[in-house]
Write an enzyme that holds these catalytic residues in place. Structure first.
Site, PDB file in Angstrom:
ATOM      1  N   CYS A  43     -10.611  -3.547  -4.439  1.00  0.00           N
ATOM      2  CA  CYS A  43      -9.572  -4.479  -4.906  1.00  0.00           C
ATOM      3  C   CYS A  43     -10.188  -5.785  -5.410  1.00  0.00           C
ATOM      4  O   CYS A  43      -9.728  -6.350  -6.405  1.00  0.00           O
ATOM      5  CB  CYS A  43      -8.553  -4.750  -3.797  1.00  0.00           C
ATOM      6  SG  CYS A  43      -7.523  -3.304  -3.485  1.00  0.00           S
ATOM      7  N   CYS A  49      -4.108   0.651  -2.523  1.00  0.00           N
ATOM      8  CA  CYS A  49      -3.990  -0.604  -1.769  1.00  0.00           C
ATOM      9  C   CYS A  49      -2.895  -1.493  -2.362  1.00  0.00           C
ATOM     10  O   CYS A  49      -2.563  -1.407  -3.551  1.00  0.00           O
ATOM     11  CB  CYS A  49      -5.302  -1.376  -1.818  1.00  0.00           C
ATOM     12  SG  CYS A  49      -6.648  -0.639  -0.889  1.00  0.00           S
ATOM     13  N   ASN A  93       0.840  -1.197   0.000  1.00  0.00           N
ATOM     14  CA  ASN A  93       0.000   0.000   0.000  1.00  0.00           C
ATOM     15  C   ASN A  93       0.877   1.249   0.000  1.00  0.00           C
ATOM     16  O   ASN A  93       1.958   1.277   0.598  1.00  0.00           O
ATOM     17  CB  ASN A  93      -1.003   0.008   1.162  1.00  0.00           C
ATOM     18  CG  ASN A  93      -0.397  -0.195   2.529  1.00  0.00           C
ATOM     19  OD1 ASN A  93       0.627  -0.847   2.683  1.00  0.00           O
ATOM     20  ND2 ASN A  93      -1.036   0.355   3.540  1.00  0.00           N
ATOM     21  N   GLU A  99      -2.995  -4.657  -3.068  1.00  0.00           N
ATOM     22  CA  GLU A  99      -3.473  -5.570  -4.111  1.00  0.00           C
ATOM     23  C   GLU A  99      -3.432  -4.890  -5.473  1.00  0.00           C
ATOM     24  O   GLU A  99      -3.028  -5.466  -6.476  1.00  0.00           O
ATOM     25  CB  GLU A  99      -4.917  -6.008  -3.828  1.00  0.00           C
ATOM     26  CG  GLU A  99      -5.122  -6.748  -2.529  1.00  0.00           C
ATOM     27  CD  GLU A  99      -5.463  -5.826  -1.376  1.00  0.00           C
ATOM     28  OE1 GLU A  99      -4.813  -4.771  -1.227  1.00  0.00           O
ATOM     29  OE2 GLU A  99      -6.377  -6.176  -0.611  1.00  0.00           O
ATOM     30  N   CYS A 102     -10.182  -5.251   0.322  1.00  0.00           N
ATOM     31  CA  CYS A 102     -11.338  -4.338   0.271  1.00  0.00           C
ATOM     32  C   CYS A 102     -12.135  -4.587  -1.011  1.00  0.00           C
ATOM     33  O   CYS A 102     -11.668  -5.230  -1.958  1.00  0.00           O
ATOM     34  CB  CYS A 102     -10.889  -2.881   0.371  1.00  0.00           C
ATOM     35  SG  CYS A 102     -10.305  -2.172  -1.184  1.00  0.00           S
ATOM     36  N   GLU A 131       0.380   5.225   0.659  1.00  0.00           N
ATOM     37  CA  GLU A 131      -0.560   6.244   1.154  1.00  0.00           C
ATOM     38  C   GLU A 131      -0.133   7.648   0.725  1.00  0.00           C
ATOM     39  O   GLU A 131       0.960   7.850   0.189  1.00  0.00           O
ATOM     40  CB  GLU A 131      -0.650   6.139   2.685  1.00  0.00           C
ATOM     41  CG  GLU A 131      -1.226   4.810   3.108  1.00  0.00           C
ATOM     42  CD  GLU A 131      -1.512   4.701   4.592  1.00  0.00           C
ATOM     43  OE1 GLU A 131      -1.010   5.532   5.379  1.00  0.00           O
ATOM     44  OE2 GLU A 131      -2.257   3.764   4.965  1.00  0.00           O
TER      45      GLU A 131
END
Ligand code: THU
Length: 131
Positions: free
Chosen positions: A85, A51, A40, A53, A82, A42
């Site tokens: 994803c 994310c 991930n 993934e 999530c 940010e």
């Protein structure tokens, strides 16, 4: 599958998560058995966070992969991917009913699901066709 979890675990240390502190490592296997790691990433503009993934998916697509068959995800508490994803993985997988999602925490592999179990009603539409 051990290998997939190991790659995700090793990648996780490179996660950039200064806002949540929640480090995520992913490893995606494509139809040729190639493995792509992702973490991930940010941002101070929170909506720009990516994310792990989807980081892995972009790497696979960049290398010409179009069809993934398994994902390993490592977090502190064995979190599930999530919804965004799951939708992205569904678009670029071989078969959602057989696509394996292996979920691990810092110590061990916790559980495994099929992609279609986690997102049984992925979005698709006859009105939005591939060209
Ligand atoms: N995150 C992922 O990398 N994958 C998921 O499936 C859920 C959440 C990241 C986004 C954010 O950087 C942090 O975890 C906390 O939500």
């Amino acid at each position: 599958m051990e290998r997939l979890v190991r790659v995700a675990r090793e990648a996780r240390v490179n996660a950039y998560a200064p806002y949540s502190g929640y480090l995520v490592g992913a490893a995606l296997e494509d139809e040729e058995g190639r493995i792509f790691a992702g973490v991930n990433v940010e941002n101070v503009s929170y909506g720009a966070c990516i994310c792990a993934e989807r980081s892995a998916v972009t790497r696979m697509v960049t290398e010409g992969g179009r069809s993934a068959r398994a994902l390993a995800l490592v977090t502190v508490d064995g979190g599930v991917p999530c919804g965004i994803c799951l939708q992205v993985l569904t678009e670029l997988c071989e078969d959602a009913a057989s696509f394996r999602i292996i979920i691990a925490d810092e110590e061990e592999t916790i559980r495994e699901h099929k992609l279609s179990e986690l997102l049984p009603y992925a979005f698709e539409s006859q009105k939005v066709q591939r060209t």
